[in-house]
Design a protein around this motif. Structure first.
Motif: not given
Length: 78
Positions: A3, A7-8, A10-11, A15, A29-30, A32
């Protein structure tokens, strides 16, 4: 995970959760997660929370011995 930085980020925002009252922070967040994971797990998570609440209020956890979870009845055997 390939990502972009955006994107990271936002994740991470989605999370990462902090529970300051107990000094706990979780960064999931990491991981999947499959797209439907949380929807699929919602009923199971709610059932687990309901069962925990029942145990905390004295529900029988050991039916063959007719007693609550050990640490609850040890605190209040009555």
């Amino acid at each position: 995970m390939t990502n972009s930085k955006l994107e990271l980020w936002k994740r991470f925002l989605a999370y990462y959760k902090e529970y300051a009252e107990v000094g706990l922070a979780l960064d999931l967040s990491r991981i999947e997660w499959p797209a439907e994971f949380f929807t699929k797990m919602e009923a199971k998570a709610n059932a687990a929370l309901e069962a925990m609440e029942k145990l905390e209020h004295g529900a029988i956890a050991n039916p063959d011995e007719q007693r609550m979870v050990g640490h609850y009845w040890l605190r209040a055997p009555e």
